[in-house]
Design a protein around this motif. Structure first.
Motif, short mmCIF file in Angstrom:
data_model
loop_
_atom_site.label_atom_id
_atom_site.label_comp_id
_atom_site.label_asym_id
_atom_site.label_seq_id
_atom_site.Cartn_x
_atom_site.Cartn_y
_atom_site.Cartn_z
N GLY A 1 -16.15 65.64 -56.59
CA GLY A 1 -17.53 65.62 -56.13
C GLY A 1 -17.99 66.99 -55.67
O GLY A 1 -17.20 67.78 -55.17
N ARG A 2 -19.27 67.26 -55.85
CA ARG A 2 -19.84 68.54 -55.43
C ARG A 2 -20.13 68.55 -53.94
O ARG A 2 -19.91 69.55 -53.27
N LEU A 3 -20.59 67.44 -53.40
CA LEU A 3 -20.99 67.38 -51.99
C LEU A 3 -19.94 66.68 -51.14
O LEU A 3 -19.57 65.55 -51.41
N MET A 4 -19.48 67.37 -50.11
CA MET A 4 -18.54 66.80 -49.15
C MET A 4 -19.35 66.27 -47.97
O MET A 4 -20.08 67.05 -47.33
N PRO A 5 -19.27 64.98 -47.67
CA PRO A 5 -20.00 64.47 -46.49
C PRO A 5 -19.50 65.16 -45.21
O PRO A 5 -18.30 65.31 -45.00
N SER A 6 -20.42 65.57 -44.36
CA SER A 6 -20.05 66.29 -43.15
C SER A 6 -19.12 65.47 -42.26
O SER A 6 -18.31 66.04 -41.52
N GLU A 7 -19.19 64.16 -42.36
CA GLU A 7 -18.33 63.29 -41.55
C GLU A 7 -16.85 63.47 -41.89
O GLU A 7 -15.99 63.11 -41.09
N GLN A 8 -16.54 63.98 -43.07
CA GLN A 8 -15.15 64.16 -43.47
C GLN A 8 -14.59 65.54 -43.11
O GLN A 8 -13.41 65.77 -43.18
N VAL A 9 -15.48 66.45 -42.72
CA VAL A 9 -15.07 67.81 -42.39
C VAL A 9 -14.56 67.85 -40.95
O VAL A 9 -15.24 67.40 -40.04
N ARG A 10 -13.36 68.39 -40.76
CA ARG A 10 -12.80 68.53 -39.41
C ARG A 10 -13.11 69.91 -38.82
O ARG A 10 -13.24 70.07 -37.63
N LEU A 11 -13.19 70.92 -39.70
CA LEU A 11 -13.46 72.29 -39.27
C LEU A 11 -14.25 73.00 -40.36
O LEU A 11 -13.88 72.95 -41.52
N ALA A 12 -15.34 73.65 -39.94
CA ALA A 12 -16.09 74.54 -40.83
C ALA A 12 -15.85 75.96 -40.32
O ALA A 12 -15.89 76.21 -39.11
N VAL A 13 -15.59 76.89 -41.24
CA VAL A 13 -15.35 78.28 -40.88
C VAL A 13 -16.37 79.16 -41.59
O VAL A 13 -16.58 79.02 -42.79
N GLU A 14 -16.99 80.04 -40.82
CA GLU A 14 -17.89 81.05 -41.39
C GLU A 14 -17.41 82.42 -40.95
O GLU A 14 -17.09 82.63 -39.78
N VAL A 15 -17.33 83.35 -41.90
CA VAL A 15 -17.02 84.75 -41.60
C VAL A 15 -18.34 85.51 -41.69
O VAL A 15 -18.99 85.51 -42.73
N VAL A 16 -18.71 86.12 -40.61
CA VAL A 16 -20.01 86.79 -40.49
C VAL A 16 -20.04 88.05 -41.36
O VAL A 16 -19.08 88.81 -41.41
N SER A 17 -21.18 88.26 -42.02
CA SER A 17 -21.43 89.51 -42.74
C SER A 17 -22.63 90.19 -42.09
O SER A 17 -23.28 89.60 -41.21
N LYS A 18 -22.93 91.38 -42.53
CA LYS A 18 -24.05 92.12 -41.95
C LYS A 18 -25.37 91.39 -42.12
O LYS A 18 -26.27 91.54 -41.31
N THR A 19 -25.47 90.58 -43.18
CA THR A 19 -26.73 89.87 -43.44
C THR A 19 -26.73 88.43 -42.95
O THR A 19 -27.74 87.75 -43.08
N SER A 20 -25.60 87.96 -42.38
CA SER A 20 -25.55 86.55 -41.99
C SER A 20 -25.37 86.34 -40.48
O SER A 20 -25.08 85.22 -40.06
N VAL A 21 -25.55 87.36 -39.68
CA VAL A 21 -25.28 87.26 -38.24
C VAL A 21 -26.06 86.10 -37.61
O VAL A 21 -25.49 85.21 -36.99
N HIS A 22 -27.36 86.11 -37.75
CA HIS A 22 -28.20 85.05 -37.14
C HIS A 22 -27.90 83.69 -37.77
O HIS A 22 -27.78 82.69 -37.07
N ARG A 23 -27.77 83.67 -39.06
CA ARG A 23 -27.51 82.41 -39.77
C ARG A 23 -26.20 81.77 -39.30
O ARG A 23 -26.15 80.58 -39.04
#
Length: 191
Positions: free
Chosen positions: A91-113
């Motif tokens: 499947g393309r979409l993972m339901p958020s209810e199944q996610v235990r941890l989301a990780v984001e690595v910040v870039s110069k253009t994604s700080v606020h996001r």
């Protein structure tokens, strides 16, 4: 004035979007956001996190679309972690209810996001833990215990660690070694 599209129009436009090679797109609060591919430092950090999570216990997937459809959102975290028993076959979409941890690595253009927009979004999607790894600051921020709804949602608990420190990720029972995380050079302002 709110210029966002209606839920169904935003989702339809997003699903029909042709993203140029080397870019990725996300649907965040009804807005389509497109970004260029990540820096090598970014990819190395994601790999170092993945390597510390046992594949015998955790499904670790990079750039997986997550469905937070009640919020008209389909973010694409840099890393999604699920318990093996929760991972779907396909499947393309993972339901958020199944996610235990989301990780984001910040870039110069994604700080606020990464620090603001996705913090509220992942809390609204009831993702139990959100780890922000910021190579601009040399810092990790672990957010747990989501509360609230919509764009006012947030996490009750915030824990910080500098690169080089150990970051306990209690929801996964892991102590993350951050000593191998690189920082990004700060660019001088354009003249």
């Amino acid at each position: 004035m709110d210029t966002r599209m209606t839920d169904s129009r935003a989702i339809e436009a997003f699903e029909e979007l042709e993203v140029p090679e080397g870019f990725k797109a996300e649907l965040l609060w009804g807005e389509i956001v497109m970004m260029a591919g990540p820096d090598l430092v970014h990819n190395r950090i994601v790999t170092k996190v993945m390597d510390q999570l046992s594949p015998d216990k955790w499904e670790r997937v990079q750039n997986q679309d997550v469905a937070i459809l009640a919020e008209t959102s389909e973010p694409v975290p840099d890393l999604v972690v699920m318990a093996l028993e929760d991972a779907p076959e396909s499947g393309r979409l993972m339901p958020s209810e199944q996610v235990r941890l989301a990780v984001e690595v910040v870039s110069k253009t994604s700080v606020h996001r990464d620090h603001v927009t996705k913090r509220a979004l992942y809390a609204a999607g009831r993702i139990p833990a959100y780890l922000i790894i910021d190579p601009l600051r040399g810092e990790c921020v672990l957010l747990t215990e989501p509360t609230g709804k919509g764009e006012q949602a947030d996490y009750r608990v915030e824990r910080k660690a500098w690169f080089g420190d150990t970051m306990p990720v209690d929801p996964l029972g892991v102590k993350l070694d951050t000593s191998g995380f690189q920082t990004l050079p700060v660019s001088p302002p354009e003249q």
